[in-house]
Design a protein around this motif. Structure first.
Motif, PDB file in Angstrom:
ATOM      1  N   GLY A 154       1.008  -0.947   0.002  1.00  0.00           N
ATOM      2  CA  GLY A 154       0.023  -0.045   0.049  1.00  0.00           C
ATOM      3  C   GLY A 154       0.850   1.156   0.092  1.00  0.00           C
ATOM      4  N   THR A 155       1.850   1.217   0.713  1.00  0.00           N
ATOM      5  CA  THR A 155       3.020   2.140   1.098  1.00  0.00           C
ATOM      6  C   THR A 155       3.623   2.448  -0.630  1.00  0.00           C
ATOM      7  N   MET A 156       3.735   1.637  -1.345  1.00  0.00           N
ATOM      8  CA  MET A 156       4.504   1.381  -2.387  1.00  0.00           C
ATOM      9  C   MET A 156       3.730   2.189  -3.401  1.00  0.00           C
ATOM     10  N   VAL A 157       2.459   1.708  -3.516  1.00  0.00           N
ATOM     11  CA  VAL A 157       1.353   2.538  -4.454  1.00  0.00           C
ATOM     12  C   VAL A 157       1.478   4.053  -4.142  1.00  0.00           C
ATOM     13  N   LEU A 158       1.018   4.367  -3.009  1.00  0.00           N
ATOM     14  CA  LEU A 158       1.447   5.821  -2.595  1.00  0.00           C
ATOM     15  C   LEU A 158       2.592   6.632  -3.077  1.00  0.00           C
ATOM     16  N   THR A 159       3.741   5.921  -2.603  1.00  0.00           N
ATOM     17  CA  THR A 159       4.819   6.394  -2.926  1.00  0.00           C
ATOM     18  C   THR A 159       5.291   6.640  -4.391  1.00  0.00           C
ATOM     19  N   SER A 160       4.702   5.764  -5.183  1.00  0.00           N
ATOM     20  CA  SER A 160       4.538   6.020  -6.724  1.00  0.00           C
ATOM     21  C   SER A 160       3.967   7.090  -7.161  1.00  0.00           C
ATOM     22  N   ILE A 161       2.714   7.353  -6.698  1.00  0.00           N
ATOM     23  CA  ILE A 161       1.932   8.582  -6.891  1.00  0.00           C
ATOM     24  C   ILE A 161       2.553   9.812  -6.528  1.00  0.00           C
ATOM     25  N   LEU A 162       2.948   9.864  -5.221  1.00  0.00           N
ATOM     26  CA  LEU A 162       3.594  11.132  -4.667  1.00  0.00           C
ATOM     27  C   LEU A 162       4.842  11.595  -5.134  1.00  0.00           C
ATOM     28  N   SER A 163       5.559  10.438  -5.721  1.00  0.00           N
ATOM     29  CA  SER A 163       7.115  10.692  -6.250  1.00  0.00           C
ATOM     30  C   SER A 163       6.698  11.283  -7.691  1.00  0.00           C
ATOM     31  N   ALA A 164       5.772  10.748  -8.444  1.00  0.00           N
ATOM     32  CA  ALA A 164       5.221  11.290  -9.723  1.00  0.00           C
ATOM     33  C   ALA A 164       5.022  12.741  -9.837  1.00  0.00           C
ATOM     34  N   THR A 165       4.107  13.183  -8.578  1.00  0.00           N
ATOM     35  CA  THR A 165       3.476  14.375  -8.520  1.00  0.00           C
ATOM     36  C   THR A 165       4.927  15.443  -8.199  1.00  0.00           C
ATOM     37  N   VAL A 166       5.948  14.741  -7.409  1.00  0.00           N
ATOM     38  CA  VAL A 166       7.141  15.561  -7.255  1.00  0.00           C
ATOM     39  C   VAL A 166       7.785  15.829  -8.289  1.00  0.00           C
ATOM     40  N   ALA A 167       7.769  14.790  -9.198  1.00  0.00           N
ATOM     41  CA  ALA A 167       8.500  14.972 -10.511  1.00  0.00           C
ATOM     42  C   ALA A 167       8.267  15.972 -11.470  1.00  0.00           C
ATOM     43  N   VAL A 168       6.744  16.165 -11.497  1.00  0.00           N
ATOM     44  CA  VAL A 168       5.981  16.955 -12.486  1.00  0.00           C
ATOM     45  C   VAL A 168       5.952  18.530 -11.746  1.00  0.00           C
ATOM     46  N   LYS A 169       5.863  18.399 -10.391  1.00  0.00           N
ATOM     47  CA  LYS A 169       5.554  20.002  -9.873  1.00  0.00           C
ATOM     48  C   LYS A 169       6.896  20.601  -9.393  1.00  0.00           C
ATOM     49  N   ASN A 170       7.739  19.755  -8.898  1.00  0.00           N
ATOM     50  CA  ASN A 170       8.983  20.373  -8.274  1.00  0.00           C
ATOM     51  C   ASN A 170      10.258  20.103  -9.152  1.00  0.00           C
ATOM     52  N   TRP A 171      10.277  19.112 -10.223  1.00  0.00           N
ATOM     53  CA  TRP A 171      11.296  18.873 -10.890  1.00  0.00           C
ATOM     54  C   TRP A 171      11.200  19.268 -12.317  1.00  0.00           C
ATOM     55  N   HIS A 172       9.719  19.676 -12.465  1.00  0.00           N
ATOM     56  CA  HIS A 172       9.386  20.046 -13.932  1.00  0.00           C
ATOM     57  C   HIS A 172       9.823  19.141 -14.935  1.00  0.00           C
ATOM     58  N   TRP A 173       9.641  17.935 -14.629  1.00  0.00           N
ATOM     59  CA  TRP A 173       9.972  16.722 -16.015  1.00  0.00           C
ATOM     60  C   TRP A 173       8.847  16.984 -16.630  1.00  0.00           C
ATOM     61  N   HIS A 174       8.743  16.281 -17.842  1.00  0.00           N
ATOM     62  CA  HIS A 174       7.725  16.236 -18.819  1.00  0.00           C
ATOM     63  C   HIS A 174       6.607  15.435 -18.566  1.00  0.00           C
ATOM     64  N   ARG A 175       5.455  15.959 -18.667  1.00  0.00           N
ATOM     65  CA  ARG A 175       4.383  15.010 -17.939  1.00  0.00           C
ATOM     66  C   ARG A 175       4.380  13.760 -18.607  1.00  0.00           C
ATOM     67  N   TYR A 176       4.362  13.867 -20.080  1.00  0.00           N
ATOM     68  CA  TYR A 176       4.312  12.365 -20.531  1.00  0.00           C
ATOM     69  C   TYR A 176       5.448  11.289 -19.957  1.00  0.00           C
ATOM     70  N   VAL A 177       6.703  11.629 -19.962  1.00  0.00           N
ATOM     71  CA  VAL A 177       7.507  10.769 -19.381  1.00  0.00           C
ATOM     72  C   VAL A 177       7.295  10.349 -18.083  1.00  0.00           C
ATOM     73  N   VAL A 178       6.798  11.314 -17.107  1.00  0.00           N
ATOM     74  CA  VAL A 178       6.136  11.000 -15.921  1.00  0.00           C
ATOM     75  C   VAL A 178       5.100  10.097 -15.658  1.00  0.00           C
ATOM     76  N   TRP A 179       4.069  10.363 -16.677  1.00  0.00           N
ATOM     77  CA  TRP A 179       2.925   9.384 -16.813  1.00  0.00           C
ATOM     78  C   TRP A 179       3.538   7.911 -17.042  1.00  0.00           C
ATOM     79  N   LEU A 180       4.552   7.852 -18.130  1.00  0.00           N
ATOM     80  CA  LEU A 180       5.041   6.514 -18.435  1.00  0.00           C
ATOM     81  C   LEU A 180       5.663   5.880 -17.330  1.00  0.00           C
ATOM     82  N   LEU A 181       6.682   6.640 -16.565  1.00  0.00           N
ATOM     83  CA  LEU A 181       7.169   5.866 -15.266  1.00  0.00           C
ATOM     84  C   LEU A 181       5.784   5.760 -14.272  1.00  0.00           C
TER      85      LEU A 181
END
Length: 622
Positions: A373-400
């Protein structure tokens, strides 16, 4: 690296082996046994052994090596990691609605961690003690009592700190991993064809051949990666590179060799499924291996106990748990702490779990649901950080994100089906902690809103007091204030009842920032509001402990000199009463009132000398 004292890379890497990898390092004690024990209908045959070994190997590579070590550990807050840290990072650059969702996910993840930390010591120590069945079958009935004794000793020494015991952790765990590797290599040499299972084709064939049943089997395979969250949570203690170096040079090779060694043994002797780990060893090595396994599981338990202390402190400082006594057990390392209330609550829960489940095989059903359960939440939260904080491309983050969830969600769902057979336990514990954290945060907010609703202007009051001064007495009065622009209740009540004011008044606000540490330059802000009124704002990170003597020292550097023995501290002591509410909010209110009664007083929390403190009581309806 967070240590204040520079250490060599080998020393830090060795320390990481001892602390970070205790939980995942003891997984070979039970993982393959649970996979092939017959509960899923699999026999100990070559295709099932190869299938499970391939799944375990690729989970270690994809989840631990790629997801956590290469991707998630990039998300750090001043070097610190963990689910609440990830929550804090993810909520920084999102909308209000999204921030609320992020907070809920982070708190659920924190609740899951508390659920997992109850099961880990019980599971690890029980699985080690079950080696007695192999070494001396007649002592089988002593496994549960001996497990309770070992854990009692472990929890009893927590108050002394882990600095002295910690020096033994790294060498013992290094010996443990080397022993895993040697036992595995010894068995693989007799049956080298087991190495074919490194090919992911066997994992794919496993799903094709067993179809729906293979999905349920993932609930046992996930036992190989329990403890993976420790890699991220302990990042602040050792740094990213030493943790990664320890994994790729020592831990991963040792784990893979041991799992494949157990698989080779089962190919030669299917009857060894009774306990393939201990049966890897020659007869003369059983007792030493049992002792080493017990030490390793104690260390694994110590790692999660320390982790729950750190998580609790972070939750307290961020306002999600009530203040409680936190004892620093080391003058050198701020991360070494002891929280008596949490320690003994955790001990009680662990003992109840051991006595109730009695066997590690029974606990395996409860193990894994909190981790996945924590692994699922970590995946979602880390993807949010990648988009909002690191400004990675949304499509790359969605694939990850999709790639991670394709692994995480099946693992979680495979464990969800175990709810009735034990999986309810971590979920119930997690729900309790989630309820407590949300109740404290929301009810505390309601209380502060009630306290500040009188609407009196601080600036107007100061102007009035300077113009029409009451009787002034010598000395300095410090009023603890939760908000910077609100009149403290203690000040209002002191004027109302005593009708006097000290010749110098300091309004002190302690703030907790969403960072682990605050630089000394930013520690204290001093502002003179009038000839006799001052505002002081002290900023602390969530890994730091506020101290008024340190605040006074910083004030002196800013030009406001205060002598502790000439200063009186005033604070309000709220007596809570229940107002009219719906029944469900009344329950929350009762929980909040109970937590408030048992919370650490602000005087102790900020280390205010008792003989300098004056408390003024007020009654507040919530």
């Amino acid at each position: 690296m967070s240590s204040e004292h520079k250490q060599s890379l080998p020393a830090i890497t060795l320390a990481a082996i001892g602390v970070v990898y205790g939980d995942i390092g003891t997984s070979p004690l039970y993982t393959l046994r649970e996979c092939l024990s017959g509960q899923f209908g699999f026999g100990v045959e070559q295709h099932s052994v190869f299938g499970f070994l391939s799944l375990i190997f690729w989970l270690l590579v994809l989840v631990v090596s790629l997801k956590y070590l290469s991707y998630v550990m990039r998300a750090d807050n001043a070097g610190e990691g963990g689910i609440l840290t990830l929550m804090s990072l993810a909520g920084r650059h999102t909308s209000d609605r999204m921030t609320s969702i992020v907070l809920i996910m982070g708190l659920i993840g924190g609740g899951f961690f508390y659920g997992e930390v109850v099961i880990t010591p019980a599971m690890s120590v029980l699985s080690a003690m079950e080696g007695i069945e192999i070494a001396a079958p007649e002592l089988d009935s002593y496994i549960v009592p001996l497990s309770v004794i070992v854990l009692t000793l472990l929890f009893a020494i927590q108050k002394h700190g882990t600095s002295s015991v910690g020096k033994l952790f790294a060498p013992v765990m290094l010996i443990w991993f080397l022993t895993l590797a040697v036992l595995g290599v010894r068995s693989i040499m007799d049956t080298p064809q087991v190495l074919q299972a490194l090919n992911p084709v066997y994992a794919v064939r496993f799903f094709i051949e067993y179809k729906f049943i293979s999905f349920f089997a993932l609930g046992a395979v996930v036992l190989a990666i329990t403890g993976v969250e420790a890699l991220y949570a302990d990042m602040g203690h050792f740094g990213k590179f030493p943790i990664r170096l320890a994994w790729f040079t020592v831990v991963l090779p040792s784990l893979v060799l041991n799992y494949f060694g157990q698989g080779a043994l089962l190919l030669r002797n299917p009857e060894a499924i009774k306990n393939p780990f201990f049966l890897l060893a020659p007869d003369w090595a059983l007792i030493p291996l049992l002792i080493l396994a017990t030490l390793a599981t104690i260390i694994a338990s110590q790692a999660v106990i320390s982790g729950v202390f750190s998580l609790t402190r972070q939750a307290v400082r961020l306002g999600y748990l009530p203040p409680m006594r936190i004892v620093h057990t080391s003058d050198m390392e701020s991360g070494q702490i002891y929280i008596p209330a949490i320690n003994w609550l955790l001990y009680t829960a662990v003992v109840i779990v051991i006595v109730s489940f009695e066997h590690s095989g029974n606990l395996a059903a409860a193990y894994g649901i909190a981790v996945t359960g924590t692994m699922v939440l970590t995946s979602i939260l880390s993807a949010t950080v990648a988009v909002k904080n690191w400004h990675w491309h949304r499509y790359v983050v969605w694939l990850l994100l999709v790639a991670m969830l394709l692994i995480d969600i099946p693992l979680f769902l495979a464990n969800v089906v175990k709810i009735l057979s034990g999986g309810w336990l971590p979920l119930a514990l997690g729900l309790i902690m989630f309820t407590i954290m949300t109740t404290w945060k929301s009810e505390r907010f309601r209380l502060l809103r009630r306290l500040h609703e009188h609407g009196n202007s601080l600036d107007a009051m100061i102007v009035s007091l300077e113009k029409n001064q009451p009787v002034r007495v010598p000395g300095t009065a410090v009023y603890l204030s939760r908000a910077t622009h609100v009149i403290p209740f203690a000040l209002l009540h002191n004027l109302k009842h005593n009708k006097v004011l000290h010749e110098r008044v300091v309004l002190l606000t302690m703030r907790t920032e969403a960072v682990p540490y605050v630089h000394n330059v930013q520690r204290v802000t001093v502002e003179q509001l009038s000839p006799t009124f001052w505002r002081v704002i002290a900023n602390y990170g969530w890994r730091e402990t506020p101290n008024v003597e340190e605040v006074f020292h910083r004030c002196w550097q800013e030009g406001l000199a205060c002598q502790m023995m000439e200063t009186s501290f005033f604070m309000s002591n709220e007596s809570l009463t229940m107002g009219k509410r719906p029944w469900y909010l009344r329950v929350r209110g009762k929980v909040f009132m109970m937590l408030s009664r048992n919370a650490l007083r602000a005087a102790d929390q900020f280390e205010i000398p008792p003989n300098r403190l004056i408390e003024l009581g007020i009654q507040v309806e919530i």
